[in-house]
Design an enzyme around this catalytic site. Structure first.
Site, PDB file in Angstrom:
ATOM      1  N   SER A 197      41.756  11.948  53.970  1.00  0.00           N
ATOM      2  CA  SER A 197      42.468  13.194  54.280  1.00  0.00           C
ATOM      3  C   SER A 197      43.167  13.886  53.128  1.00  0.00           C
ATOM      4  O   SER A 197      43.644  15.001  53.296  1.00  0.00           O
ATOM      5  CB  SER A 197      43.488  12.954  55.380  1.00  0.00           C
ATOM      6  OG  SER A 197      42.827  12.976  56.607  1.00  0.00           O
ATOM      7  N   SER A 239      42.473  15.721  57.057  1.00  0.00           N
ATOM      8  CA  SER A 239      43.457  16.314  57.926  1.00  0.00           C
ATOM      9  C   SER A 239      44.558  17.077  57.202  1.00  0.00           C
ATOM     10  O   SER A 239      45.243  17.890  57.826  1.00  0.00           O
ATOM     11  CB  SER A 239      44.104  15.216  58.779  1.00  0.00           C
ATOM     12  OG  SER A 239      44.806  14.303  57.960  1.00  0.00           O
ATOM     13  N   LYS A 256      53.057  17.762  53.902  1.00  0.00           N
ATOM     14  CA  LYS A 256      52.305  17.605  55.153  1.00  0.00           C
ATOM     15  C   LYS A 256      53.280  17.242  56.268  1.00  0.00           C
ATOM     16  O   LYS A 256      54.172  16.396  56.065  1.00  0.00           O
ATOM     17  CB  LYS A 256      51.258  16.498  54.967  1.00  0.00           C
ATOM     18  CG  LYS A 256      50.299  16.308  56.123  1.00  0.00           C
ATOM     19  CD  LYS A 256      49.258  15.236  55.784  1.00  0.00           C
ATOM     20  CE  LYS A 256      48.205  15.059  56.857  1.00  0.00           C
ATOM     21  NZ  LYS A 256      47.196  14.023  56.515  1.00  0.00           N
TER      22      LYS A 256
HETATM   23  N1  GLN Z   1      38.884  12.143  58.880  1.00  0.00           N
HETATM   24  C1  GLN Z   1      39.385  10.829  59.124  1.00  0.00           C
HETATM   25  C2  GLN Z   1      39.834  10.720  60.545  1.00  0.00           C
HETATM   26  O1  GLN Z   1      39.639  11.604  61.270  1.00  0.00           O
HETATM   27  C3  GLN Z   1      40.456  10.505  58.146  1.00  0.00           C
HETATM   28  C4  GLN Z   1      41.767  11.079  58.471  1.00  0.00           C
HETATM   29  C5  GLN Z   1      42.837  10.746  57.488  1.00  0.00           C
HETATM   30  O2  GLN Z   1      42.577  10.284  56.382  1.00  0.00           O
HETATM   31  N2  GLN Z   1      44.054  10.928  57.934  1.00  0.00           N
HETATM   32  O3  GLN Z   1      40.377   9.754  60.950  1.00  0.00           O
END
Ligand code: GLN
Length: 484
Positions: A176, A152, A77
């Site tokens: 994420s 994400s 990532k």
């Molecule tokens: N979907 C969550 C957010 O938008 C979690 C994102 C993540 O775990 N990086 O913050």
């Protein structure tokens, strides 16, 4: 075909010299060239550096010094620092930034002989659930390219689901790793907070962030976690005895396993098809001797609102460093410093990131700190305690990973609130710091459904062991997407 093998199978063939590391890499790069134009998982493919790493991995194998994953390709990532490779966080504010050092997790992967093939797309600074918040392009789901892979870490999930790599790394602040794993039909694991170093992971919500693997099997995810874990003096939140030991992985048994099913995870906010797939899996596990008990953990309902105070608050502070001076490009405006900083941040941060910085700054401001941030921390404590108490009586707390299956990109039916509610089931593990894994448990309308298994803090070994046993008991769980 190398790409369809699991990491364990590939590593085995490499050790037996049935394939060379270079041959495996070449197949992986060819697959990326062939299918990634349809899915856009990668922001950057590091072909030249990977060829050099493949040669070092081959040497490790030839010298008999290889480990269980030596020579296996790895996608990363793009919010983890990789020495010599661009690291953008999918943000224009970091365009062109090439870190001079490796994140600890990356250094550990490299020294275990994994071959980094490229950096994957994400929601800008990991803020989102669809990978559409990337400043560059959205990533597409291999089950249907009109759908989102989740986020994400959408790029990393797709790299593995579309068989471009066997393994990839993601980060999980509120879900994420697990949510995109669920939407793409693969395994995603968030270890206990403090067991994998966060040094070199570009911080979003420092008290919640955790690095973990994506894989096609629990065994592969477990092996990758063992490579990533371990104490790191460079991360002050790193635990002393943090090595994840996976030697007992296959010794898990389902007979007499006690599983809590919070009724809050079984509510109307969960899509009927997801509930059906989970119920079907639960029935299969009952036949194997697993004991299920319905419980109530009321704090789950407060998770999303609490998370969306704490995560933005920490983000607003973490993102202060992106000011046009220390990293990335600068937008010149007038002659004074403030003008330059606000033009740089105004122009180069995306909408969602700016929104979160503003919410977070507000929640931390003197007049509102007690009403929002302090209160959210209290709820977080409550939630962590509630789960901790439950883990005294049960081995696992189970639910669906995501309330829905993959949804259309650019969906007009989904508002920002609906996207945020997708973290409903995954947030507690970040709040409580405990380990949590998503494994495939069947399909709903032809799309993958993920089962979420949560275990107690530092119960990573046991959780992986149980997930491995559950995976074997659900042979219908793992399916491949209909791809070229
Ligand atoms: N979907 C969550 C957010 O938008 C979690 C994102 C993540 O775990 N990086 O913050």
């Amino acid at each position: 075909m190398v790409c369809q093998l699991t990491a364990t199978e590939l590593a085995d063939k490499l050790r037996k010299r049935e394939v060379s590391v270079r041959e495996a890499l070449d197949e992986c790069l060819a697959r990326i060239r062939r299918v990634d134009p349809d899915y856009s998982a990668f922001l950057h493919v590091s072909e030249e550096a990977a060829i050099v790493e493949a040669a070092s991995a081959q040497k490790l194998i030839d010298d008999g010094e290889g480990g269980p994953l030596t020579g296996v390709p790895l996608a990363v990532k793009d919010n983890m620092c990789t020495s010599g490779l661009p690291t953008t966080c999918s943000s224009k504010i970091l365009e062109g930034f090439v870190p001079p050092y490796d994140a600890t997790a990356i250094a550990q992967a490299r020294s275990a002989g994994l071959v980094i093939v490229g950096k994957t797309n994400l929601d800008e600074f990991a803020m989102g659930t669809s990978t559409e918040n990337s400043a560059f392009f959205p990533t597409r789901n291999p089950w249907n390219p009109d759908l989102s892979p989740g986020g994400s870490s959408g790029g990393s999930a797709v790299a593995v689901a579309a068989e471009m790599t066997q393994l990839s790394l993601g980060s999980d602040t509120g879900g994420s790793i697990r949510q995109p794993a669920s939407l793409c039909g693969i395994v995603g694991f968030k270890p206990t907070y403090g067991r994998v170093s966060r040094y070199g992971l570009i911080a979003f919500g420092s008290s919640l962030d955790q690095i973990g693997p994506f894989a096609r099997t629990v065994e592969d995810a477990a092996l990758m976690s063992s490579v990533l874990s371990g104490h790191d003096p460079l991360d002050s939140t790193s635990q002393k005895d943090s090595q994840i030991d996976v030697t007992g992985l296959k010794k898990g048994s389902l007979k007499g396993l006690k599983v809590a099913l919070p009724k809050e995870f079984h509510s109307d906010s969960i899509e009927p098809g997801v509930r059906e797939a989970l119920d079907f899996a639960i029935d299969a596990l009952k036949k194997e001797g697993v004991e299920f008990t319905e419980v109530s953990l009321p704090s789950i309902k407060l998770g999303v609102t609490t998370y969306y105070i704490i995560a933005p608050a920490e983000a607003s502070s973490n993102l202060a460093r992106f000011d046009g001076v220390r990293y990335g490009p600068r937008v010149e405006a007038g002659t004074d410093h403030i003008g330059m900083v606000s033009a740089t941040r105004g122009r180069l941060f995306g909408h969602e990131v700016k929104l979160r910085i503003m919410v977070g700054t507000y929640a931390l401001s003197a007049g509102y700190y007690d009403a929002y941030y302090h209160r959210a921390q209290q709820v977080r404590r409550l939630m962590a305690d509630e789960f901790e108490r439950t883990f005294k009586d049960f081995d696992l707390v189970m639910g669906p990973t995501s309330p829905c299956v993959a949804f259309p990109l650019d969906s007009e039916d989904l508002d920002q609130m609906a996207l945020k509610l997708m973290d409903y089931c995954t947030i507690p593990a970040n709040m409580g710091g405990f380990p949590s894994i998503s494994i495939p448990c069947g399909l709903s309308n032809g799309l993958p459904v993920g089962m979420l298994l949560n275990g107690p803090v530092n119960g990573d070994e046991r959780l992986l062991q149980t997930a491995h046993a559950i995976e074997r008991a659900l042979p219908h769980g793992h399916k491949r997407p209909p791809m070229p």
